[in-house]
Design a protein around this motif. Structure first.
Motif, mmCIF file in Angstrom:
data_model
loop_
_atom_site.group_PDB
_atom_site.id
_atom_site.type_symbol
_atom_site.label_atom_id
_atom_site.label_comp_id
_atom_site.label_asym_id
_atom_site.label_seq_id
_atom_site.Cartn_x
_atom_site.Cartn_y
_atom_site.Cartn_z
ATOM 1 N N SER A 73 0.952 -1.328 0.567
ATOM 2 C CA SER A 73 -0.040 0.188 -0.184
ATOM 3 C C SER A 73 0.863 1.115 0.427
ATOM 4 O O SER A 73 0.229 2.568 -0.136
ATOM 5 C CB SER A 73 -0.929 -0.338 1.129
ATOM 6 O OG SER A 73 0.282 0.161 2.493
ATOM 7 N N GLY A 74 2.411 1.080 0.111
ATOM 8 C CA GLY A 74 3.124 1.864 0.457
ATOM 9 C C GLY A 74 3.269 2.494 -0.867
ATOM 10 O O GLY A 74 3.368 2.018 -2.056
ATOM 11 N N ALA A 75 4.372 3.901 -1.631
ATOM 12 C CA ALA A 75 3.884 4.320 -2.665
ATOM 13 C C ALA A 75 4.940 3.977 -3.047
ATOM 14 O O ALA A 75 6.056 4.298 -4.267
ATOM 15 C CB ALA A 75 4.204 5.718 -2.709
ATOM 16 N N ASP A 76 6.130 4.005 -2.168
ATOM 17 C CA ASP A 76 7.690 3.113 -2.472
ATOM 18 C C ASP A 76 7.933 1.555 -1.701
ATOM 19 O O ASP A 76 6.724 1.856 -0.416
ATOM 20 C CB ASP A 76 8.237 3.861 -3.141
ATOM 21 C CG ASP A 76 8.592 4.707 -1.746
ATOM 22 O OD1 ASP A 76 8.565 4.517 -0.780
ATOM 23 O OD2 ASP A 76 8.771 6.175 -2.352
ATOM 24 N N ALA A 77 8.940 1.804 -2.083
ATOM 25 C CA ALA A 77 9.169 -0.194 -0.320
ATOM 26 C C ALA A 77 9.587 0.607 1.071
ATOM 27 O O ALA A 77 9.807 0.672 1.909
ATOM 28 C CB ALA A 77 10.230 -0.396 -0.979
ATOM 29 N N VAL A 78 10.552 1.727 0.962
ATOM 30 C CA VAL A 78 10.385 3.112 2.109
ATOM 31 C C VAL A 78 9.311 3.052 2.442
ATOM 32 O O VAL A 78 9.327 2.959 3.621
ATOM 33 C CB VAL A 78 11.376 4.188 1.532
ATOM 34 C CG1 VAL A 78 11.316 4.717 2.970
ATOM 35 C CG2 VAL A 78 13.326 4.202 0.847
ATOM 36 N N GLU A 79 7.701 3.656 1.932
ATOM 37 C CA GLU A 79 6.483 3.834 2.199
ATOM 38 C C GLU A 79 6.638 2.313 2.934
ATOM 39 O O GLU A 79 5.428 2.747 4.218
ATOM 40 C CB GLU A 79 6.375 4.161 1.349
ATOM 41 C CG GLU A 79 4.579 5.028 3.078
ATOM 42 C CD GLU A 79 3.810 5.780 2.038
ATOM 43 O OE1 GLU A 79 2.772 5.939 1.572
ATOM 44 O OE2 GLU A 79 4.224 6.594 1.342
ATOM 45 N N GLY A 80 6.472 1.739 2.040
ATOM 46 C CA GLY A 80 5.705 0.073 2.555
ATOM 47 C C GLY A 80 6.749 -0.190 4.365
ATOM 48 O O GLY A 80 6.060 -0.558 4.593
ATOM 49 N N ASP A 138 12.637 -6.387 -6.444
ATOM 50 C CA ASP A 138 11.944 -5.558 -8.048
ATOM 51 C C ASP A 138 11.893 -3.807 -7.432
ATOM 52 O O ASP A 138 11.474 -3.794 -8.342
ATOM 53 C CB ASP A 138 10.630 -5.953 -7.375
ATOM 54 C CG ASP A 138 9.795 -7.788 -7.500
ATOM 55 O OD1 ASP A 138 11.233 -8.305 -8.305
ATOM 56 O OD2 ASP A 138 8.461 -8.312 -7.430
ATOM 57 N N ALA A 139 12.110 -3.778 -6.289
ATOM 58 C CA ALA A 139 11.850 -2.120 -6.321
ATOM 59 C C ALA A 139 13.334 -1.727 -6.464
ATOM 60 O O ALA A 139 13.398 -0.258 -6.811
ATOM 61 C CB ALA A 139 12.173 -1.642 -4.732
ATOM 62 N N GLY A 140 14.550 -2.494 -7.162
ATOM 63 C CA GLY A 140 16.050 -1.770 -7.554
ATOM 64 C C GLY A 140 17.085 -2.002 -6.662
ATOM 65 O O GLY A 140 18.111 -2.044 -6.957
#
Length: 190
Positions: A73-80, A138-140
């Motif tokens: 649900s996060g905008a990216d891996a950090v927020e997730g 997957d996020a890099g």
């Protein structure tokens, strides 16, 4: 009403979250499941050990899906990553610090004394690590670093649960979540 086997599994998972494996008796299980005592051995002929291993796998799968949905649900891996820790803190507070991870509870109790349950908890933890590794990759994040981050995420989350449950607060989840999010951010920055 759910089938007897499902009620037994659900009741056992709830009791494990609250009282652990050794603190949960079979009479408690059947009472909470509203099931006859004989049905326990009908569905779980291996007794409490078989029931425990099945509950660990089932609960592990359910918790993995929950955590993955919060992460996603996060905008990216950090927020997730941050969302996973803040969501865990909310649940812990909302349940008066009683609803923690049953996998960690069982692992802490039996890792040295019951190899069947140790193996079940290890398999669950590995599946969680694999799921998080995939998301970070997957996020890099490079694959090897993604696995390290996944181990960090699981270890920090489980450790923070133990601390916060004992201390009846959410400081450990807040601190661990911030550190995990910072580690993910650094890994993504390269």
């Amino acid at each position: 009403m759910a089938p007897t086997r499902e009620r037994i599994l659900d009741a056992t998972a709830e009791l494990f979250r609250r009282y652990g494996y050794t603190g949960t008796g079979l009479k408690q299980v059947v009472a909470a499941a509203n099931a006859p005592f004989g049905s326990l051995y009908h569905h779980f002929p291996g007794g409490k050990q078989q029931l425990g291993a099945e509950v660990v796998h089932r609960a592990g799968h359910m918790y993995q899906k929950l955590v993955e949905s919060v992460f996603d649900s996060g905008a990216d891996a950090v927020e997730g990553t941050a969302n996973v820790f803040s969501g865990a803190a909310e649940v812990l507070k909302a349940t008066d610090y009683a609803d923690a991870c049953p996998i960690a509870t069982v692992a802490l109790e039996v890792a040295s004394t019951d190899d069947t349950l140790r193996q079940a908890t290890a398999e669950v933890f590995e599946s969680w690590i694999q799921g998080a590794t995939t998301r970070f990759a997957d996020a890099g994040v490079p694959e090897a670093r993604a696995r390290e981050l996944a181990i960090l995420l699981v270890a920090a989350l489980e450790g923070a649960f133990v601390l916060d449950r004992a201390m009846r607060g959410t400081e450990a989840l807040r601190v661990a979540g911030a550190a995990a999010a910072t580690a993910v951010e650094a890994a993504l920055a390269g």
